[in-house]
Enzyme design. Structure first.
Site, PDB file in Angstrom:
ATOM      1  NE  ARG A   1     -11.220  75.292  22.109  1.00  0.00           N
ATOM      2  CZ  ARG A   1     -11.621  74.068  21.722  1.00  0.00           C
ATOM      3  NH1 ARG A   1     -11.755  73.794  20.424  1.00  0.00           N
ATOM      4  NH2 ARG A   1     -11.897  73.147  22.617  1.00  0.00           N
TER       5      ARG A   1
ATOM      6  CG  HIS B   1      -3.539  70.649  18.029  1.00  0.00           C
ATOM      7  ND1 HIS B   1      -3.564  71.874  17.390  1.00  0.00           N
ATOM      8  CD2 HIS B   1      -4.839  70.373  18.327  1.00  0.00           C
ATOM      9  CE1 HIS B   1      -4.811  72.322  17.337  1.00  0.00           C
ATOM     10  NE2 HIS B   1      -5.603  71.418  17.905  1.00  0.00           N
TER      11      HIS B   1
ATOM     12  CG  HIS C   1      -8.926  74.262  13.052  1.00  0.00           C
ATOM     13  ND1 HIS C   1      -8.779  72.961  13.444  1.00  0.00           N
ATOM     14  CD2 HIS C   1      -7.804  74.602  12.385  1.00  0.00           C
ATOM     15  CE1 HIS C   1      -7.599  72.534  13.043  1.00  0.00           C
ATOM     16  NE2 HIS C   1      -6.992  73.502  12.387  1.00  0.00           N
ATOM     17  CB  ILE C   2     -15.711  73.989  14.158  1.00  0.00           C
ATOM     18  CG1 ILE C   2     -15.930  72.961  13.044  1.00  0.00           C
ATOM     19  CG2 ILE C   2     -17.030  74.554  14.667  1.00  0.00           C
ATOM     20  CD1 ILE C   2     -16.522  71.655  13.519  1.00  0.00           C
ATOM     21  CB  SER C   3     -13.344  76.183  18.107  1.00  0.00           C
ATOM     22  OG  SER C   3     -12.163  75.393  18.038  1.00  0.00           O
TER      23      SER C   3
ATOM     24  CG  ASP D   1       5.666  63.233   6.891  1.00  0.00           C
ATOM     25  OD1 ASP D   1       6.072  64.406   6.832  1.00  0.00           O
ATOM     26  OD2 ASP D   1       6.178  62.373   7.630  1.00  0.00           O
TER      27      ASP D   1
ATOM     28  CD  GLU E   1      -4.780  73.674   9.681  1.00  0.00           C
ATOM     29  OE1 GLU E   1      -3.789  74.034   8.984  1.00  0.00           O
ATOM     30  OE2 GLU E   1      -4.735  73.574  10.911  1.00  0.00           O
TER      31      GLU E   1
ATOM     32  NE  ARG F   1     -21.758  64.957  25.444  1.00  0.00           N
ATOM     33  CZ  ARG F   1     -21.045  64.148  26.245  1.00  0.00           C
ATOM     34  NH1 ARG F   1     -20.888  62.894  25.936  1.00  0.00           N
ATOM     35  NH2 ARG F   1     -20.513  64.619  27.358  1.00  0.00           N
TER      36      ARG F   1
ATOM     37  N   PRO G   1     -10.782  62.964  14.277  1.00  0.00           N
ATOM     38  CG  PRO G   1      -9.053  62.682  15.795  1.00  0.00           C
ATOM     39  CD  PRO G   1      -9.328  62.996  14.356  1.00  0.00           C
ATOM     40  CG  ASN G   2     -13.175  62.671  19.560  1.00  0.00           C
ATOM     41  OD1 ASN G   2     -13.689  61.599  19.886  1.00  0.00           O
ATOM     42  ND2 ASN G   2     -11.938  62.984  19.892  1.00  0.00           N
TER      43      ASN G   2
ATOM     44  NE  ARG H   1      -8.346  72.868  22.408  1.00  0.00           N
ATOM     45  CZ  ARG H   1      -8.740  71.589  22.428  1.00  0.00           C
ATOM     46  NH1 ARG H   1      -8.676  70.860  21.328  1.00  0.00           N
ATOM     47  NH2 ARG H   1      -9.215  71.037  23.523  1.00  0.00           N
TER      48      ARG H   1
ATOM     49  CB  ALA I   1      -7.085  65.918  18.730  1.00  0.00           C
TER      50      ALA I   1
ATOM     51  CE1 TYR J   1     -14.699  72.031  18.403  1.00  0.00           C
ATOM     52  CE2 TYR J   1     -15.576  70.777  20.251  1.00  0.00           C
ATOM     53  CZ  TYR J   1     -14.505  71.324  19.579  1.00  0.00           C
ATOM     54  OH  TYR J   1     -13.232  71.167  20.062  1.00  0.00           O
TER      55      TYR J   1
ATOM     56  CG  ASN K   1     -11.665  70.150  11.727  1.00  0.00           C
ATOM     57  OD1 ASN K   1     -10.638  70.021  12.404  1.00  0.00           O
ATOM     58  ND2 ASN K   1     -12.780  70.672  12.216  1.00  0.00           N
TER      59      ASN K   1
HETATM   60  O1  CA2 Z   1     -12.161  73.651  16.160  1.00  0.00           O
HETATM   61  C1  CA2 Z   1     -11.963  72.602  15.546  1.00  0.00           C
HETATM   62  O2  CA2 Z   1     -12.546  72.304  14.508  1.00  0.00           O
HETATM   63  C2  CA2 Z   1     -10.984  71.563  16.114  1.00  0.00           C
HETATM   64  O3  CA2 Z   1     -10.272  70.997  15.020  1.00  0.00           O
HETATM   65  C3  CA2 Z   1     -11.848  70.516  16.793  1.00  0.00           C
HETATM   66  C4  CA2 Z   1     -11.026  69.456  17.534  1.00  0.00           C
HETATM   67  C5  CA2 Z   1      -9.983  70.092  18.433  1.00  0.00           C
HETATM   68  O4  CA2 Z   1      -9.155  69.082  19.007  1.00  0.00           O
HETATM   69  C6  CA2 Z   1      -9.124  71.090  17.687  1.00  0.00           C
HETATM   70  O5  CA2 Z   1      -8.207  71.672  18.599  1.00  0.00           O
HETATM   71  C7  CA2 Z   1      -9.976  72.177  17.066  1.00  0.00           C
HETATM   72  C8  CA2 Z   1     -11.947  68.575  18.376  1.00  0.00           C
HETATM   73  C9  CA2 Z   1     -13.015  67.881  17.594  1.00  0.00           C
HETATM   74  C10 CA2 Z   1     -13.963  67.261  18.555  1.00  0.00           C
HETATM   75  O6  CA2 Z   1     -15.257  67.464  18.065  1.00  0.00           O
HETATM   76  C11 CA2 Z   1     -16.298  67.372  18.919  1.00  0.00           C
HETATM   77  C12 CA2 Z   1     -17.513  67.778  18.461  1.00  0.00           C
HETATM   78  C13 CA2 Z   1     -18.604  67.735  19.268  1.00  0.00           C
HETATM   79  C14 CA2 Z   1     -18.478  67.233  20.560  1.00  0.00           C
HETATM   80  C15 CA2 Z   1     -17.264  66.804  21.023  1.00  0.00           C
HETATM   81  C16 CA2 Z   1     -16.153  66.860  20.191  1.00  0.00           C
END
Ligand code: CA2
Length: 147
Positions: free
Chosen positions: A110, A83, A103-105, A90, A101, A20, A12-13, A114, A80, A25, A77
């Site tokens: 953080r 977590h 994660h970009i960040s 499953d 797996e 954004r 998601p997102n 997370r 959210a 990211y 990836n």
């Molecule tokens: O670091 C990552 O890739 C995360 O999986 C990104 C998730 C976050 O909830 C994880 O803790 C770490 C959030 C993805 C939201 O992506 C956005 C990208 C651009 C602008 C807003 C949200």
């Protein structure tokens, strides 16, 4: 022989990548990421399915489809859902191939919520904090190990 297959799942997102929060990211869009992965897969003779969803069930359905169609590896990836989602864990546990797996960040730098990942209980490898390059590293590892 048929081409080896890899599925890339974005949670998601992540459709907002590059649009954004570039400080967290980066500036690459999801299309940029997927196009670079498609190019790498094509060069290596792999078939690739890239899929993003904001809905947990759609991600799970895609994991089930990968289980049934002979996909050798999943790069995920879960965003959210990393977590929170026992359901995605499953589904991955029912998949027999490799799971990486991404994660970009660097989630460990953080907020503490997370720091725990359900998906890591299944993942064969975890990449965090390399930006969108993490997806490329994951695909390289899959291609180099032949699945
Ligand atoms: O670091 C990552 O890739 C995360 O999986 C990104 C998730 C976050 O909830 C994880 O803790 C770490 C959030 C993805 C939201 O992506 C956005 C990208 C651009 C602008 C807003 C949200």
């Amino acid at each position: 022989m048929s081409q080896p297959k890899v599925t890339v799942l974005h949670g998601p997102n992540l459709n907002l990548l590059g649009v954004r929060q570039p400080d967290v990211y980066g500036y690459e869009t999801l299309d940029d990421v997927n196009n670079a992965l498609r190019e790498k897969a094509l060069m290596a003779g792999w078939a690739i399915n890239c899929f993003q969803s904001n809905h947990e069930g759609e991600l799970i359905d895609t994991i089930h489809a990968a289980r049934l169609d002979g996909t050798l590896a999943i790069i995920i990836n879960p965003a959210a859902y990393t977590h929170t989602s026992v359901a995605i864990l499953d589904a991955l546990n029912a998949f027999e191939g490799k799971v990486i797996e991404v994660h970009i960040s660097n989630v460990h730098k953080r907020e503490s919520f997370r720091h725990h990942s359900y998906v890591s209980l299944r993942a064969d490898g975890v990449i965090a904090g390399l930006g969108t390059q993490g997806y490329q590293v994951a695909l390289d590892a899959i291609i180099e190990s032949d699945g």
